[in-house]
Write a protein that holds these residues in place. Structure first.
Motif, PDB file in Angstrom:
ATOM      1  N   UNK A 157       0.855  -1.184   0.000  1.00  0.00           N
ATOM      2  CA  UNK A 157       0.000   0.000   0.000  1.00  0.00           C
ATOM      3  C   UNK A 157       0.891   1.233   0.000  1.00  0.00           C
ATOM      4  N   UNK A 158       1.087   1.814  -1.173  1.00  0.00           N
ATOM      5  CA  UNK A 158       1.886   3.027  -1.273  1.00  0.00           C
ATOM      6  C   UNK A 158       0.954   4.168  -0.856  1.00  0.00           C
ATOM      7  N   UNK A 159       0.959   4.388   0.432  1.00  0.00           N
ATOM      8  CA  UNK A 159       0.004   5.288   1.080  1.00  0.00           C
ATOM      9  C   UNK A 159       0.278   6.756   0.758  1.00  0.00           C
ATOM     10  N   UNK A 160       1.530   7.067   0.494  1.00  0.00           N
ATOM     11  CA  UNK A 160       1.895   8.456   0.167  1.00  0.00           C
ATOM     12  C   UNK A 160       2.990   8.446  -0.877  1.00  0.00           C
ATOM     13  N   UNK A 161       2.872   9.360  -1.846  1.00  0.00           N
ATOM     14  CA  UNK A 161       3.934   9.602  -2.818  1.00  0.00           C
ATOM     15  C   UNK A 161       4.264  11.080  -2.725  1.00  0.00           C
ATOM     16  N   UNK A 162       5.513  11.357  -2.405  1.00  0.00           N
ATOM     17  CA  UNK A 162       5.928  12.737  -2.165  1.00  0.00           C
ATOM     18  C   UNK A 162       6.908  13.182  -3.257  1.00  0.00           C
ATOM     19  N   UNK A 163       6.749  14.407  -3.710  1.00  0.00           N
ATOM     20  CA  UNK A 163       7.629  15.045  -4.703  1.00  0.00           C
ATOM     21  C   UNK A 163       7.658  14.320  -6.043  1.00  0.00           C
ATOM     22  N   UNK A 164       6.607  13.600  -6.382  1.00  0.00           N
ATOM     23  CA  UNK A 164       6.564  12.893  -7.656  1.00  0.00           C
ATOM     24  C   UNK A 164       6.212  13.859  -8.774  1.00  0.00           C
ATOM     25  N   UNK A 165       7.025  13.881  -9.812  1.00  0.00           N
ATOM     26  CA  UNK A 165       6.704  14.598 -11.041  1.00  0.00           C
ATOM     27  C   UNK A 165       5.928  13.621 -11.933  1.00  0.00           C
ATOM     28  N   UNK A 166       5.386  14.094 -13.039  1.00  0.00           N
ATOM     29  CA  UNK A 166       4.710  13.186 -13.968  1.00  0.00           C
ATOM     30  C   UNK A 166       5.690  12.130 -14.484  1.00  0.00           C
ATOM     31  N   UNK A 167       6.917  12.568 -14.831  1.00  0.00           N
ATOM     32  CA  UNK A 167       7.929  11.626 -15.320  1.00  0.00           C
ATOM     33  C   UNK A 167       8.333  10.648 -14.211  1.00  0.00           C
ATOM     34  N   UNK A 168       8.469  11.141 -12.985  1.00  0.00           N
ATOM     35  CA  UNK A 168       8.801  10.277 -11.855  1.00  0.00           C
ATOM     36  C   UNK A 168       7.709   9.253 -11.602  1.00  0.00           C
ATOM     37  N   UNK A 169       6.463   9.680 -11.748  1.00  0.00           N
ATOM     38  CA  UNK A 169       5.329   8.773 -11.589  1.00  0.00           C
ATOM     39  C   UNK A 169       5.384   7.655 -12.635  1.00  0.00           C
ATOM     40  N   UNK A 170       5.618   8.020 -13.888  1.00  0.00           N
ATOM     41  CA  UNK A 170       5.707   7.007 -14.949  1.00  0.00           C
ATOM     42  C   UNK A 170       6.861   6.041 -14.678  1.00  0.00           C
ATOM     43  N   UNK A 171       7.998   6.576 -14.235  1.00  0.00           N
ATOM     44  CA  UNK A 171       9.161   5.726 -13.929  1.00  0.00           C
ATOM     45  C   UNK A 171       8.850   4.768 -12.781  1.00  0.00           C
ATOM     46  N   UNK A 172       8.157   5.253 -11.764  1.00  0.00           N
ATOM     47  CA  UNK A 172       7.788   4.422 -10.616  1.00  0.00           C
ATOM     48  C   UNK A 172       6.862   3.285 -11.047  1.00  0.00           C
ATOM     49  N   UNK A 173       5.851   3.611 -11.858  1.00  0.00           N
ATOM     50  CA  UNK A 173       4.923   2.583 -12.348  1.00  0.00           C
ATOM     51  C   UNK A 173       5.668   1.548 -13.188  1.00  0.00           C
ATOM     52  N   UNK A 174       6.583   2.019 -14.013  1.00  0.00           N
ATOM     53  CA  UNK A 174       7.345   1.090 -14.858  1.00  0.00           C
ATOM     54  C   UNK A 174       8.260   0.205 -14.013  1.00  0.00           C
ATOM     55  N   UNK A 175       8.866   0.771 -12.970  1.00  0.00           N
ATOM     56  CA  UNK A 175       9.688  -0.022 -12.054  1.00  0.00           C
ATOM     57  C   UNK A 175       8.875  -1.168 -11.478  1.00  0.00           C
ATOM     58  N   UNK A 176       7.679  -0.877 -11.003  1.00  0.00           N
ATOM     59  CA  UNK A 176       6.822  -1.905 -10.408  1.00  0.00           C
ATOM     60  C   UNK A 176       6.408  -2.926 -11.454  1.00  0.00           C
ATOM     61  N   UNK A 177       5.991  -2.466 -12.621  1.00  0.00           N
ATOM     62  CA  UNK A 177       5.543  -3.389 -13.664  1.00  0.00           C
ATOM     63  C   UNK A 177       6.673  -4.272 -14.165  1.00  0.00           C
ATOM     64  N   UNK A 178       7.853  -3.698 -14.333  1.00  0.00           N
ATOM     65  CA  UNK A 178       8.996  -4.486 -14.794  1.00  0.00           C
ATOM     66  C   UNK A 178       9.350  -5.562 -13.769  1.00  0.00           C
ATOM     67  N   UNK A 179       9.337  -5.183 -12.498  1.00  0.00           N
ATOM     68  CA  UNK A 179       9.654  -6.140 -11.432  1.00  0.00           C
ATOM     69  C   UNK A 179       8.612  -7.256 -11.356  1.00  0.00           C
ATOM     70  N   UNK A 180       7.342  -6.906 -11.387  1.00  0.00           N
ATOM     71  CA  UNK A 180       6.311  -7.904 -11.109  1.00  0.00           C
ATOM     72  C   UNK A 180       5.280  -8.078 -12.194  1.00  0.00           C
ATOM     73  N   UNK A 181       5.673  -7.828 -13.425  1.00  0.00           N
ATOM     74  CA  UNK A 181       4.708  -7.848 -14.532  1.00  0.00           C
ATOM     75  C   UNK A 181       3.792  -9.070 -14.513  1.00  0.00           C
ATOM     76  N   UNK A 182       4.349 -10.230 -14.309  1.00  0.00           N
ATOM     77  CA  UNK A 182       3.552 -11.453 -14.362  1.00  0.00           C
ATOM     78  C   UNK A 182       2.759 -11.706 -13.090  1.00  0.00           C
ATOM     79  N   UNK A 183       3.203 -11.151 -11.967  1.00  0.00           N
ATOM     80  CA  UNK A 183       2.554 -11.513 -10.703  1.00  0.00           C
ATOM     81  C   UNK A 183       1.671 -10.433 -10.100  1.00  0.00           C
TER      82      UNK A 183
END
Length: 179
Positions: free
Chosen positions: A100-126
């Motif tokens: 539960x990522x309860x808070x995201x601080x100082x995220x830019x739009x690009x940072x948000x996209x990078x964060x989502x991609x990090x999660x998807x790349x790590x756990x794409x199948x699961x």
């Protein structure tokens, strides 16, 4: 999954063994990996984006509780789950985790996209997409789906809405009260 009761850790990653600790921000005794071995399966996380680190540097997404604990979302959460699932002869591979990522601080739009991609790349199948919320655990395991990532702000079908947390109103709870 949405009806499960899972042991959870508030402000996971802000622990006494973290690289940086401040007594008023330290919420746990041990790191997330040790919490996993103690049975914790739901992690309340606050993540801050640090644009000063280059793309791909794990320090771009650090665990915070006011200030950074020095723990990273990639290393101390995602990689810890990977290690846990590989431990004990693979027994951990059958465990459901909720992040539960309860808070995201100082995220830019690009940072948000990078964060989502990090999660998807790590756990794409699961990753358990939100539309599977009514599935039973055996159904999810048959599909290889075993990680829920909850975020606020409607960020796509791979993610769940933020977990609605309710604080009991005081810091120490008696086990008999919980029962």
């Amino acid at each position: 999954i949405e009806e499960m009761i899972l042991p959870g850790a508030h402000n996971a990653g802000c622990d006494k063994k973290a690289p940086y600790t401040a007594s008023n921000e330290t919420c746990q005794d041990v790191p997330p990996y040790e919490q996993m071995h103690a049975g914790i399966r739901a992690f309340d996380l606050r993540v801050q984006f640090f644009s000063g680190y280059g793309a791909g540097d794990p320090r771009r997404f650090q665990i915070i509780h006011g200030l950074s604990s020095g723990r990273t979302f990639k290393g101390d959460i995602l990689d810890a789950i990977t290690r846990f699932r590989a431990a004990n002869g693979g027994r951990g591979s059958r465990e459901i985790f909720v992040l539960d990522v309860h808070e995201r601080k100082n995220f830019t739009d690009a940072g948000q996209r990078e964060f989502m991609e990090l999660i998807k790349t790590w756990g794409r199948e699961e990753l358990v997409p939100y539309h599977l919320r009514g599935f039973a655990i055996p159904q999810l395991m048959a599909l290889g789906k075993k990680t829920v990532v909850a975020l606020d702000g409607g960020v796509g079908p791979d993610f769940w809405p933020r977990v609605e947390q309710q604080w009991i109103g005081y810091s120490v709870t008696d086990p008999n009260e919980l029962e």
